[in-house]
Design an enzyme around this catalytic site. Structure first.
Site, PDB file in Angstrom:
ATOM      1  N   ASP A  12       0.829  -1.214   0.000  1.00 39.30           N
ATOM      2  CA  ASP A  12       0.000   0.000   0.000  1.00 39.30           C
ATOM      3  C   ASP A  12       0.864   1.266   0.000  1.00 39.30           C
ATOM      4  O   ASP A  12       1.974   1.262   0.529  1.00 39.30           O
ATOM      5  CB  ASP A  12      -0.913  -0.019   1.235  1.00 39.30           C
ATOM      6  CG  ASP A  12      -2.052   0.973   1.104  1.00 39.30           C
ATOM      7  OD1 ASP A  12      -2.368   1.383  -0.033  1.00 39.30           O
ATOM      8  OD2 ASP A  12      -2.633   1.343   2.144  1.00 39.30           O
ATOM      9  N   TRP A  17       2.516   8.072  -2.621  1.00 43.24           N
ATOM     10  CA  TRP A  17       3.929   8.298  -2.945  1.00 43.24           C
ATOM     11  C   TRP A  17       4.064   8.974  -4.311  1.00 43.24           C
ATOM     12  O   TRP A  17       4.783   9.950  -4.476  1.00 43.24           O
ATOM     13  CB  TRP A  17       4.666   6.961  -2.932  1.00 43.24           C
ATOM     14  CG  TRP A  17       6.150   7.044  -3.130  1.00 43.24           C
ATOM     15  CD1 TRP A  17       7.096   7.097  -2.154  1.00 43.24           C
ATOM     16  CD2 TRP A  17       6.868   7.078  -4.382  1.00 43.24           C
ATOM     17  NE1 TRP A  17       8.348   7.159  -2.713  1.00 43.24           N
ATOM     18  CE2 TRP A  17       8.239   7.146  -4.074  1.00 43.24           C
ATOM     19  CE3 TRP A  17       6.469   7.056  -5.722  1.00 43.24           C
ATOM     20  CZ2 TRP A  17       9.224   7.189  -5.055  1.00 43.24           C
ATOM     21  CZ3 TRP A  17       7.456   7.113  -6.707  1.00 43.24           C
ATOM     22  CH2 TRP A  17       8.812   7.169  -6.374  1.00 43.24           C
ATOM     23  N   ARG A  25      -0.389   9.600  -9.360  1.00 41.33           N
ATOM     24  CA  ARG A  25      -0.557   8.318  -8.668  1.00 41.33           C
ATOM     25  C   ARG A  25       0.052   7.177  -9.498  1.00 41.33           C
ATOM     26  O   ARG A  25       0.691   6.273  -8.964  1.00 41.33           O
ATOM     27  CB  ARG A  25      -2.051   8.029  -8.429  1.00 41.33           C
ATOM     28  CG  ARG A  25      -2.717   8.938  -7.391  1.00 41.33           C
ATOM     29  CD  ARG A  25      -4.187   8.550  -7.201  1.00 41.33           C
ATOM     30  NE  ARG A  25      -4.330   7.134  -6.887  1.00 41.33           N
ATOM     31  CZ  ARG A  25      -4.206   6.616  -5.660  1.00 41.33           C
ATOM     32  NH1 ARG A  25      -3.974   7.398  -4.642  1.00 41.33           N
ATOM     33  NH2 ARG A  25      -4.346   5.318  -5.483  1.00 41.33           N
ATOM     34  N   HIS A  29       2.582   3.727  -8.915  1.00 37.88           N
ATOM     35  CA  HIS A  29       2.387   2.297  -9.218  1.00 37.88           C
ATOM     36  C   HIS A  29       3.591   1.745  -9.985  1.00 37.88           C
ATOM     37  O   HIS A  29       4.051   0.643  -9.727  1.00 37.88           O
ATOM     38  CB  HIS A  29       1.109   2.088 -10.032  1.00 37.88           C
ATOM     39  CG  HIS A  29      -0.139   2.407  -9.265  1.00 37.88           C
ATOM     40  ND1 HIS A  29      -0.400   1.858  -8.031  1.00 37.88           N
ATOM     41  CD2 HIS A  29      -1.190   3.220  -9.523  1.00 37.88           C
ATOM     42  CE1 HIS A  29      -1.561   2.313  -7.578  1.00 37.88           C
ATOM     43  NE2 HIS A  29      -2.054   3.141  -8.468  1.00 37.88           N
ATOM     44  N   SER A  57      -7.732  -5.477  -5.478  1.00 31.99           N
ATOM     45  CA  SER A  57      -8.811  -6.053  -4.675  1.00 31.99           C
ATOM     46  C   SER A  57     -10.152  -5.921  -5.395  1.00 31.99           C
ATOM     47  O   SER A  57     -10.282  -5.154  -6.366  1.00 31.99           O
ATOM     48  CB  SER A  57      -8.893  -5.349  -3.323  1.00 31.99           C
ATOM     49  OG  SER A  57      -9.494  -4.078  -3.485  1.00 31.99           O
ATOM     50  N   GLU A  59     -12.469  -4.387  -4.312  1.00 31.66           N
ATOM     51  CA  GLU A  59     -12.920  -3.009  -4.046  1.00 31.66           C
ATOM     52  C   GLU A  59     -12.187  -1.983  -4.926  1.00 31.66           C
ATOM     53  O   GLU A  59     -12.668  -0.868  -5.096  1.00 31.66           O
ATOM     54  CB  GLU A  59     -12.704  -2.652  -2.568  1.00 31.66           C
ATOM     55  CG  GLU A  59     -13.654  -3.357  -1.597  1.00 31.66           C
ATOM     56  CD  GLU A  59     -13.298  -4.825  -1.342  1.00 31.66           C
ATOM     57  OE1 GLU A  59     -12.106  -5.188  -1.469  1.00 31.66           O
ATOM     58  OE2 GLU A  59     -14.221  -5.626  -1.047  1.00 31.66           O
ATOM     59  N   LEU A 123      10.269 -20.648  -5.549  1.00 29.68           N
ATOM     60  CA  LEU A 123       9.304 -19.735  -4.936  1.00 29.68           C
ATOM     61  C   LEU A 123       7.965 -19.761  -5.677  1.00 29.68           C
ATOM     62  O   LEU A 123       7.919 -19.724  -6.897  1.00 29.68           O
ATOM     63  CB  LEU A 123       9.883 -18.303  -5.000  1.00 29.68           C
ATOM     64  CG  LEU A 123       8.972 -17.167  -4.540  1.00 29.68           C
ATOM     65  CD1 LEU A 123       8.741 -17.240  -3.039  1.00 29.68           C
ATOM     66  CD2 LEU A 123       9.582 -15.810  -4.912  1.00 29.68           C
ATOM     67  N   ARG A 173       2.130  -4.935   5.860  1.00 27.50           N
ATOM     68  CA  ARG A 173       1.377  -3.904   5.151  1.00 27.50           C
ATOM     69  C   ARG A 173       2.146  -2.598   5.236  1.00 27.50           C
ATOM     70  O   ARG A 173       2.404  -2.092   6.331  1.00 27.50           O
ATOM     71  CB  ARG A 173      -0.024  -3.715   5.734  1.00 27.50           C
ATOM     72  CG  ARG A 173      -0.769  -2.646   4.941  1.00 27.50           C
ATOM     73  CD  ARG A 173      -2.175  -2.377   5.383  1.00 27.50           C
ATOM     74  NE  ARG A 173      -2.799  -1.456   4.441  1.00 27.50           N
ATOM     75  CZ  ARG A 173      -4.047  -1.548   3.992  1.00 27.50           C
ATOM     76  NH1 ARG A 173      -4.829  -2.516   4.422  1.00 27.50           N
ATOM     77  NH2 ARG A 173      -4.522  -0.665   3.139  1.00 27.50           N
ATOM     78  N   ARG A 179      -4.873  -1.758   8.683  1.00 27.84           N
ATOM     79  CA  ARG A 179      -6.076  -2.578   8.509  1.00 27.84           C
ATOM     80  C   ARG A 179      -5.801  -3.707   7.522  1.00 27.84           C
ATOM     81  O   ARG A 179      -4.788  -3.705   6.832  1.00 27.84           O
ATOM     82  CB  ARG A 179      -7.259  -1.710   8.058  1.00 27.84           C
ATOM     83  CG  ARG A 179      -7.009  -0.918   6.799  1.00 27.84           C
ATOM     84  CD  ARG A 179      -8.275  -0.176   6.322  1.00 27.84           C
ATOM     85  NE  ARG A 179      -7.944   0.731   5.249  1.00 27.84           N
ATOM     86  CZ  ARG A 179      -7.849   2.062   5.375  1.00 27.84           C
ATOM     87  NH1 ARG A 179      -8.097   2.647   6.510  1.00 27.84           N
ATOM     88  NH2 ARG A 179      -7.516   2.801   4.326  1.00 27.84           N
TER      89      ARG A 179
HETATM   90  C1  IPE Z   1      -1.607   0.043  -3.440  1.00 21.13           C
HETATM   91  O1  IPE Z   1      -1.360   1.396  -3.427  1.00 21.13           O
HETATM   92  C2  IPE Z   1      -1.707  -0.499  -4.850  1.00 21.13           C
HETATM   93  C3  IPE Z   1      -3.058  -0.957  -5.228  1.00 21.13           C
HETATM   94  C4  IPE Z   1      -4.099  -1.053  -4.440  1.00 21.13           C
HETATM   95  C5  IPE Z   1      -3.261  -1.313  -6.624  1.00 21.13           C
HETATM   96  P1  IPE Z   1      -2.552   2.437  -3.435  1.00 21.13           P
HETATM   97  O2  IPE Z   1      -2.888   2.748  -4.849  1.00 21.13           O
HETATM   98  O3  IPE Z   1      -3.685   1.971  -2.588  1.00 21.13           O
HETATM   99  O4  IPE Z   1      -1.862   3.708  -2.770  1.00 21.13           O
HETATM  100  P2  IPE Z   1      -2.533   4.763  -1.805  1.00 21.13           P
HETATM  101  O5  IPE Z   1      -3.025   4.012  -0.600  1.00 21.13           O
HETATM  102  O6  IPE Z   1      -3.626   5.434  -2.547  1.00 21.13           O
HETATM  103  O7  IPE Z   1      -1.402   5.676  -1.485  1.00 21.13           O
HETATM  104 MG    MG Z   2      -4.200   2.311  -0.563  1.00 19.88          MG
END
Ligand code: IPE
Ligand code: MG
Length: 225
Positions: A12, A17, A25, A29, A57, A59, A123, A173, A179
């Site tokens: 996460d 970042w 964003r 990634h 996920s 969600e 692995l 995490r 969470r």
């Molecule tokens: C996790 O980083 C990557 C995925 C869920 C795909 P986030 O995209 O949730 O990053 P934040 O939590 O918004 O910073």
């Molecule tokens: Mg997140």
């Protein structure tokens, strides 16, 4: 010393970042993907048998389409480019989650990636993709009922995506969020949980090793004393 067979990770913090450091964003990634490669290398070095990565996920579909398609593009490119390297490193790839919601192209790519690596004995990387733990448990219960299989812990465990995989020893995490987010709720019953303040793109091999070393000397009671 506790043996470490299985590490699960909620990677996460990519979005935050990326926004902060690169103004987007999606660039977070992309940076996160490089960390995944580092952690895979270190897992091999540490002789860990299973690595389960929360990649997307059930969600996450609520995110803007632009971000979702960027994520799946990253995944497709990763699989297309890295399967030979995964094979060379004896890595077996498994998908946890239903493939039904993906494009036909991606479904095929996921299936061939699993097929091409299925005999590898090193692995095992489980990519949790379109994964939700409540849905996984509900589907397992439905199968037991429909097939008139007795509802026991063992039978239910055998209907989960993680069938045959021991429960995680460690859950990490990153992203300064404490969470579970509907990840492996059944499988994490006795897992040691490590919440990390760092965002995933800043997480390093060294952080990973530190957690493993801390875990190794923990006293694990499993309810006994
Ligand atoms: C996790 O980083 C990557 C995925 C869920 C795909 P986030 O995209 O949730 O990053 P934040 O939590 O918004 O910073
Ligand atoms: Mg997140």
């Amino acid at each position: 010393m506790n043996p470490v067979k299985h590490i699960a990770i909620v990677m996460d913090g990519n979005g935050r970042w990326g926004l902060k450091k690169k103004g987007s964003r999606n660039l977070g990634h992309r940076a996160g993907l490089n960390v995944i490669e580092e952690i895979i290398e270190e897992s091999i070095k540490q002789k860990i048998k299973y690595l389960t990565l929360f990649t997307f996920s059930t969600e996450n579909w609520k995110r803007p389409n632009k971000e979702i398609s960027f994520l799946f593009n990253l995944l497709e490119n990763f699989l297309l480019n890295k399967i030979p390297k995964l094979n060379k490193n004896n890595i077996k790839l498994k998908i946890f989650g239903s493939k039904k919601k993906f494009t036909k192209n991606l479904q095929e790519l996921l299936k061939t990636s699993e097929y091409k690596t299925k005999n590898n004995k090193g692995l095992q990387i489980n990519l949790a993709l379109n994964y939700g733990s409540k849905e996984e448990i509900l589907e397992a219960i439905k199968i037991l009922i429909n097939q008139k299989i007795k509802i026991t812990e063992k039978n239910l465990t055998n209907q989960l995506y993680s069938k045959g995989v021991p429960d995680p020893d460690i859950l990490i995490r990153t992203g300064n969020t404490n969470r579970l987010s509907n990840f492996l709720l059944w499988q994490l019953a006795y897992t040691e949980i490590f919440f990390e303040k760092k965002m995933w793109p800043d997480f390093t091999k060294k952080d990973f090793k530190k957690i493993i070393d801390k875990f190794k000397i923990l006293k694990r009671n499993f309810g006994a004393i």
